[in-house]
Design a protein around this motif. Structure first.
Motif, PDB file in Angstrom:
ATOM      1  N   PHE A   9      59.105  -8.428  76.223  1.00  0.00           N
ATOM      2  CA  PHE A   9      59.729  -7.122  75.958  1.00  0.00           C
ATOM      3  C   PHE A   9      58.659  -6.090  75.621  1.00  0.00           C
ATOM      4  CE2 PHE A   9      61.639  -4.492  72.388  1.00  0.00           C
ATOM      5  CZ  PHE A   9      62.252  -3.566  73.212  1.00  0.00           C
ATOM      6  N   LEU A  10      57.762  -6.439  74.722  1.00  0.00           N
ATOM      7  CA  LEU A  10      56.722  -5.505  74.296  1.00  0.00           C
ATOM      8  C   LEU A  10      55.766  -5.185  75.437  1.00  0.00           C
ATOM      9  CD1 LEU A  10      55.961  -6.934  70.752  1.00  0.00           C
ATOM     10  CD2 LEU A  10      57.301  -4.901  71.321  1.00  0.00           C
ATOM     11  N   PHE A  15      57.290  -0.159  74.542  1.00  0.00           N
ATOM     12  CA  PHE A  15      57.867  -0.184  73.200  1.00  0.00           C
ATOM     13  C   PHE A  15      57.184   0.811  72.281  1.00  0.00           C
ATOM     14  CE2 PHE A  15      58.111  -1.683  68.827  1.00  0.00           C
ATOM     15  CZ  PHE A  15      59.489  -1.713  68.663  1.00  0.00           C
ATOM     16  N   MET A  16      55.883   1.011  72.461  1.00  0.00           N
ATOM     17  CA  MET A  16      55.171   1.944  71.589  1.00  0.00           C
ATOM     18  C   MET A  16      55.745   3.353  71.735  1.00  0.00           C
ATOM     19  SD  MET A  16      53.347  -0.058  69.894  1.00  0.00           S
ATOM     20  CE  MET A  16      52.311   1.033  68.962  1.00  0.00           C
ATOM     21  N   ALA A  17      56.050   3.764  72.952  1.00  0.00           N
ATOM     22  CA  ALA A  17      56.661   5.086  73.166  1.00  0.00           C
ATOM     23  C   ALA A  17      58.063   5.126  72.575  1.00  0.00           C
ATOM     24  CB  ALA A  17      56.695   5.424  74.649  1.00  0.00           C
ATOM     25  N   PHE A  18      58.832   4.062  72.774  1.00  0.00           N
ATOM     26  CA  PHE A  18      60.177   3.961  72.206  1.00  0.00           C
ATOM     27  C   PHE A  18      60.103   4.103  70.685  1.00  0.00           C
ATOM     28  CE2 PHE A  18      63.412   1.096  70.332  1.00  0.00           C
ATOM     29  CZ  PHE A  18      64.583   1.661  70.825  1.00  0.00           C
ATOM     30  N   ASN A  19      59.207   3.348  70.077  1.00  0.00           N
ATOM     31  CA  ASN A  19      59.066   3.364  68.626  1.00  0.00           C
ATOM     32  C   ASN A  19      58.551   4.702  68.123  1.00  0.00           C
ATOM     33  OD1 ASN A  19      59.385   1.667  66.232  1.00  0.00           O
ATOM     34  ND2 ASN A  19      57.184   1.957  66.006  1.00  0.00           N
ATOM     35  N   HIS A  20      57.630   5.327  68.864  1.00  0.00           N
ATOM     36  CA  HIS A  20      57.112   6.636  68.450  1.00  0.00           C
ATOM     37  C   HIS A  20      58.242   7.672  68.444  1.00  0.00           C
ATOM     38  CE1 HIS A  20      53.919   9.439  67.465  1.00  0.00           C
ATOM     39  NE2 HIS A  20      54.451  10.293  68.328  1.00  0.00           N
ATOM     40  N   GLY A  21      59.150   7.552  69.396  1.00  0.00           N
ATOM     41  CA  GLY A  21      60.316   8.438  69.398  1.00  0.00           C
ATOM     42  C   GLY A  21      61.143   8.266  68.130  1.00  0.00           C
ATOM     43  N   PRO A  27      67.246   9.532  66.427  1.00  0.00           N
ATOM     44  CA  PRO A  27      68.136   8.547  65.793  1.00  0.00           C
ATOM     45  C   PRO A  27      68.256   7.280  66.645  1.00  0.00           C
ATOM     46  CG  PRO A  27      69.157  10.722  65.841  1.00  0.00           C
ATOM     47  CD  PRO A  27      67.925  10.790  66.711  1.00  0.00           C
ATOM     48  N   TRP A  28      68.434   6.141  65.976  1.00  0.00           N
ATOM     49  CA  TRP A  28      68.545   4.866  66.679  1.00  0.00           C
ATOM     50  C   TRP A  28      69.640   4.893  67.724  1.00  0.00           C
ATOM     51  CZ3 TRP A  28      66.421   0.268  67.658  1.00  0.00           C
ATOM     52  CH2 TRP A  28      65.240  -0.052  66.970  1.00  0.00           C
ATOM     53  N   VAL A  29      70.774   5.474  67.400  1.00  0.00           N
ATOM     54  CA  VAL A  29      71.886   5.466  68.349  1.00  0.00           C
ATOM     55  C   VAL A  29      71.492   6.165  69.646  1.00  0.00           C
ATOM     56  CG1 VAL A  29      73.038   7.538  67.434  1.00  0.00           C
ATOM     57  CG2 VAL A  29      74.383   5.760  68.587  1.00  0.00           C
ATOM     58  N   GLU A  30      70.730   7.260  69.558  1.00  0.00           N
ATOM     59  CA  GLU A  30      70.268   7.969  70.759  1.00  0.00           C
ATOM     60  C   GLU A  30      69.212   7.162  71.511  1.00  0.00           C
ATOM     61  OE1 GLU A  30      68.985  11.999  70.037  1.00  0.00           O
ATOM     62  OE2 GLU A  30      70.735  12.382  68.770  1.00  0.00           O
ATOM     63  N   ALA A  31      68.267   6.596  70.793  1.00  0.00           N
ATOM     64  CA  ALA A  31      67.214   5.811  71.432  1.00  0.00           C
ATOM     65  C   ALA A  31      67.804   4.582  72.120  1.00  0.00           C
ATOM     66  CB  ALA A  31      66.166   5.400  70.402  1.00  0.00           C
ATOM     67  N   ALA A  32      68.735   3.932  71.459  1.00  0.00           N
ATOM     68  CA  ALA A  32      69.372   2.747  72.040  1.00  0.00           C
ATOM     69  C   ALA A  32      70.182   3.113  73.278  1.00  0.00           C
ATOM     70  CB  ALA A  32      70.249   2.061  71.007  1.00  0.00           C
ATOM     71  N   PRO A  40      68.506  -1.396  80.906  1.00  0.00           N
ATOM     72  CA  PRO A  40      69.599  -2.160  80.277  1.00  0.00           C
ATOM     73  C   PRO A  40      69.231  -3.606  79.964  1.00  0.00           C
ATOM     74  CG  PRO A  40      70.102  -1.670  82.577  1.00  0.00           C
ATOM     75  CD  PRO A  40      68.874  -0.896  82.220  1.00  0.00           C
ATOM     76  N   GLU A  41      68.291  -4.162  80.706  1.00  0.00           N
ATOM     77  CA  GLU A  41      67.887  -5.548  80.457  1.00  0.00           C
ATOM     78  C   GLU A  41      67.216  -5.730  79.098  1.00  0.00           C
ATOM     79  OE1 GLU A  41      64.377  -3.678  82.698  1.00  0.00           O
ATOM     80  OE2 GLU A  41      66.530  -3.395  82.532  1.00  0.00           O
ATOM     81  N   TRP A  42      66.770  -4.615  78.484  1.00  0.00           N
ATOM     82  CA  TRP A  42      66.084  -4.707  77.193  1.00  0.00           C
ATOM     83  C   TRP A  42      66.928  -4.189  76.029  1.00  0.00           C
ATOM     84  CZ3 TRP A  42      62.718  -8.125  77.594  1.00  0.00           C
ATOM     85  CH2 TRP A  42      61.894  -8.229  78.701  1.00  0.00           C
ATOM     86  N   ALA A  43      68.095  -3.698  76.271  1.00  0.00           N
ATOM     87  CA  ALA A  43      68.931  -3.121  75.205  1.00  0.00           C
ATOM     88  C   ALA A  43      69.241  -4.137  74.111  1.00  0.00           C
ATOM     89  CB  ALA A  43      70.218  -2.549  75.792  1.00  0.00           C
ATOM     90  N   GLU A  44      69.550  -5.347  74.517  1.00  0.00           N
ATOM     91  CA  GLU A  44      69.854  -6.398  73.539  1.00  0.00           C
ATOM     92  C   GLU A  44      68.635  -6.708  72.665  1.00  0.00           C
ATOM     93  OE1 GLU A  44      70.733 -11.165  73.692  1.00  0.00           O
ATOM     94  OE2 GLU A  44      71.535  -9.920  75.322  1.00  0.00           O
ATOM     95  N   HIS A  45      67.460  -6.635  73.253  1.00  0.00           N
ATOM     96  CA  HIS A  45      66.229  -6.931  72.513  1.00  0.00           C
ATOM     97  C   HIS A  45      65.931  -5.847  71.480  1.00  0.00           C
ATOM     98  CE1 HIS A  45      66.108  -9.383  76.079  1.00  0.00           C
ATOM     99  NE2 HIS A  45      65.275 -10.181  75.442  1.00  0.00           N
ATOM    100  N   ALA A  46      66.167  -4.611  71.859  1.00  0.00           N
ATOM    101  CA  ALA A  46      65.963  -3.522  70.897  1.00  0.00           C
ATOM    102  C   ALA A  46      66.951  -3.651  69.739  1.00  0.00           C
ATOM    103  CB  ALA A  46      66.113  -2.170  71.588  1.00  0.00           C
ATOM    104  N   ALA A  47      68.182  -4.019  70.048  1.00  0.00           N
ATOM    105  CA  ALA A  47      69.176  -4.222  68.986  1.00  0.00           C
ATOM    106  C   ALA A  47      68.744  -5.357  68.059  1.00  0.00           C
ATOM    107  CB  ALA A  47      70.547  -4.505  69.591  1.00  0.00           C
TER     108      ALA A  47
END
Length: 175
Positions: A9-10, A15-21, A27-32, A40-47
């Motif tokens: 996943f990383l 992920f670094m760009a995702f996390n920097h956002g 907000p998490w809800v927007e990022a998710a 979509p294949e990584w949405a579960e991993h972020a959750a």
């Protein structure tokens, strides 16, 4: 998620760009939702990352808490500046009691701007109520230290507690 899947996943998702956002106030809800739309294949991993985040806070950097305690006992005012999601930061003071020794912690996600953006350093300077040049900024990322120096703060690149202690002593601080 297993360790191999987390590593994938990383590696495969920025992920670094995702996390920097998140650190910059998204907000998490927007990022998710954006992640689910674009990857979509990584949405579960972020959750799973968010759900298990508190358990990832496993330890302190050896020797650094002693420095913070010594500075506090000597009456040296201290402010924290962290790139952290506003929604996840509350886990930090629950886990690390030494954060209570700081006069304040500026959390990038709450401010909507993250290091090394010059605006985040201006927020710290304003909260401290001191001239920027009187503040010593310590960080383990060179870009953040450079940003602080460009904003007028004194900057120290953290490479270990022994070096930090020496650099603070060189600046006349009681450690």
């Amino acid at each position: 998620m297993g360790e191999a899947e987390a590593t994938r996943f990383l590696a495969e998702y920025d992920f670094m760009a995702f996390n920097h956002g998140l650190d910059s106030g998204t907000p998490w809800v927007e990022a998710a939702a954006e992640l689910a739309r674009t990857h979509p294949e990584w949405a579960e991993h972020a959750a799973a990352y968010r759900e298990h985040f508190p358990t990832s806070l496993t330890g302190e950097v050896p020797g650094t808490v002693a420095i913070v305690r010594e500075l506090s006992e000597a009456g040296v005012p201290m402010w924290g500046l962290t790139n952290w999601s506003a929604e996840l930061y509350p886990h930090a003071p629950e886990r690390f009691d030494f954060l209570g020794l700081l006069d304040d912690v500026v959390v990038s996600g709450a401010e909507g701007v993250a290091k090394p953006d010059p605006a985040i350093y201006a927020i710290v300077v304003a909260r401290a109520g001191l001239p920027a040049a009187d503040l010593v900024f310590v960080d383990d990322k060179e870009a953040n230290v450079v940003g602080a120096i460009e904003a007028g703060l004194d900057g120290v690149l953290f490479t270990g507690a022994d070096d930090l202690r020496r650099q603070l002593r060189d600046r006349g601080l009681p450690v």
